[in-house]
Design a protein around this motif. Structure first.
Motif, short mmCIF file in Angstrom:
data_model
loop_
_atom_site.label_atom_id
_atom_site.label_comp_id
_atom_site.label_asym_id
_atom_site.label_seq_id
_atom_site.Cartn_x
_atom_site.Cartn_y
_atom_site.Cartn_z
N LEU A 25 -31.90 30.83 21.49
CA LEU A 25 -30.90 31.81 21.33
C LEU A 25 -30.38 32.85 22.75
O LEU A 25 -29.05 33.42 22.52
CB LEU A 25 -32.05 32.84 20.97
CG LEU A 25 -32.88 32.99 19.62
CD1 LEU A 25 -34.19 33.67 19.77
CD2 LEU A 25 -31.89 32.79 18.84
N LEU A 28 -26.36 32.09 22.60
CA LEU A 28 -25.55 32.57 21.50
C LEU A 28 -24.36 33.48 21.77
O LEU A 28 -23.23 33.49 21.20
CB LEU A 28 -26.98 33.64 20.28
CG LEU A 28 -27.66 32.17 19.37
CD1 LEU A 28 -27.87 33.65 18.53
CD2 LEU A 28 -26.64 31.48 18.21
N HIS A 36 -23.47 30.02 15.30
CA HIS A 36 -24.46 30.14 15.05
C HIS A 36 -25.68 29.84 14.48
O HIS A 36 -26.71 29.82 14.66
CB HIS A 36 -24.73 31.93 15.48
CG HIS A 36 -23.69 32.75 16.24
ND1 HIS A 36 -24.32 33.89 16.59
CD2 HIS A 36 -23.33 31.86 17.19
CE1 HIS A 36 -23.22 34.81 17.08
NE2 HIS A 36 -23.13 33.67 17.95
N PHE A 40 -29.73 29.57 14.85
CA PHE A 40 -30.46 30.02 14.19
C PHE A 40 -31.75 28.42 13.42
O PHE A 40 -33.15 29.35 13.35
CB PHE A 40 -30.51 30.67 13.14
CG PHE A 40 -29.26 31.86 13.40
CD1 PHE A 40 -29.80 32.31 15.45
CD2 PHE A 40 -28.33 32.01 12.96
CE1 PHE A 40 -29.63 33.48 15.72
CE2 PHE A 40 -27.73 33.55 13.69
CZ PHE A 40 -28.34 34.72 15.26
N VAL A 43 -33.67 26.66 16.28
CA VAL A 43 -34.61 28.28 16.40
C VAL A 43 -36.65 28.10 15.30
O VAL A 43 -37.30 27.79 15.20
CB VAL A 43 -34.67 29.10 16.75
CG1 VAL A 43 -35.49 30.11 16.87
CG2 VAL A 43 -33.80 29.29 17.93
#
Length: 59
Positions: A25, A28, A36, A40, A43
């Motif tokens: 993160l 980013l 992005h 995401f 993650v």
């Protein structure tokens, strides 16, 4: 496993996989907004797998 807030918004004791996901993160800011979603998704995958225990052991 216990977790302890560090005072800087992070949490100690969550395990290396979670630490790596949080570190993703942090990247980013260096990416275009259009880049992005894959971060995401990656993650999310790590967090989901950790919650499911799919890595054998959590953390």
């Amino acid at each position: 496993m216990t977790t302890e807030p560090t005072g800087d918004g992070s949490v100690e004791g969550v395990g290396p996989a979670i630490d790596e996901a949080v570190a993703m993160l942090d990247t980013l800011g260096d990416l275009e907004v259009a880049q992005h979603p894959p971060v995401f998704e990656a993650v999310h995958r790590v967090l989901r797998d950790q919650l499911a225990g799919s890595s054998g052991t959590r953390g």
